[in-house]
Design a protein around this motif. Structure first.
Motif, PDB file in Angstrom:
ATOM      1  N   CYS A   7       0.842  -1.189   0.000  1.00  0.00           N
ATOM      2  CA  CYS A   7       0.000   0.000   0.000  1.00  0.00           C
ATOM      3  C   CYS A   7       0.886   1.251   0.000  1.00  0.00           C
ATOM      4  O   CYS A   7       1.990   1.254   0.541  1.00  0.00           O
ATOM      5  CB  CYS A   7      -0.871  -0.020   1.250  1.00  0.00           C
ATOM      6  N   ALA A  43      -2.468   1.154  -8.960  1.00  0.00           N
ATOM      7  CA  ALA A  43      -3.792   0.567  -8.814  1.00  0.00           C
ATOM      8  C   ALA A  43      -4.830   1.564  -8.300  1.00  0.00           C
ATOM      9  O   ALA A  43      -6.015   1.378  -8.496  1.00  0.00           O
ATOM     10  CB  ALA A  43      -3.729  -0.619  -7.859  1.00  0.00           C
ATOM     11  N   CYS A  44      -4.393   2.621  -7.666  1.00  0.00           N
ATOM     12  CA  CYS A  44      -5.357   3.585  -7.126  1.00  0.00           C
ATOM     13  C   CYS A  44      -4.845   5.009  -7.328  1.00  0.00           C
ATOM     14  O   CYS A  44      -3.664   5.241  -7.552  1.00  0.00           O
ATOM     15  CB  CYS A  44      -5.640   3.309  -5.653  1.00  0.00           C
ATOM     16  N   SER A  45      -5.749   5.958  -7.215  1.00  0.00           N
ATOM     17  CA  SER A  45      -5.378   7.358  -7.462  1.00  0.00           C
ATOM     18  C   SER A  45      -4.397   7.890  -6.418  1.00  0.00           C
ATOM     19  O   SER A  45      -3.579   8.756  -6.722  1.00  0.00           O
ATOM     20  CB  SER A  45      -6.626   8.228  -7.506  1.00  0.00           C
ATOM     21  N   SER A  46      -4.440   7.382  -5.197  1.00  0.00           N
ATOM     22  CA  SER A  46      -3.485   7.831  -4.175  1.00  0.00           C
ATOM     23  C   SER A  46      -2.063   7.432  -4.535  1.00  0.00           C
ATOM     24  O   SER A  46      -1.125   8.187  -4.338  1.00  0.00           O
ATOM     25  CB  SER A  46      -3.846   7.246  -2.821  1.00  0.00           C
ATOM     26  N   CYS A  47      -1.910   6.235  -5.092  1.00  0.00           N
ATOM     27  CA  CYS A  47      -0.589   5.770  -5.487  1.00  0.00           C
ATOM     28  C   CYS A  47      -0.020   6.618  -6.619  1.00  0.00           C
ATOM     29  O   CYS A  47       1.177   6.866  -6.682  1.00  0.00           O
ATOM     30  CB  CYS A  47      -0.647   4.307  -5.930  1.00  0.00           C
TER      31      CYS A  47
END
Length: 52
Positions: A7, A43-47
């Protein structure tokens, strides 16, 4: 090609656990540098916002 399955630390950051979030962030930066990544698919916008 390399795969990182951890994460980005955004959930820890959102709940105020800055120390945990910073440690995770630094680990990711080092891992990306170690594999000499030229392209990152997140995989996600935060990454995506990690600014590596």
């Amino acid at each position: 090609m390399g795969v990182l399955t951890g994460c980005c630390g955004a959930p820890a950051h959102l709940i105020g656990a800055q120390a945990v979030s910073n440690d995770i962030y630094l680990d990711i930066i080092q891992s990306v540098r170690d594999i000499k990544a030229k392209t990152i698919i997140a995989a996600c916008s935060s990454c995506v916002k990690l600014n590596l």
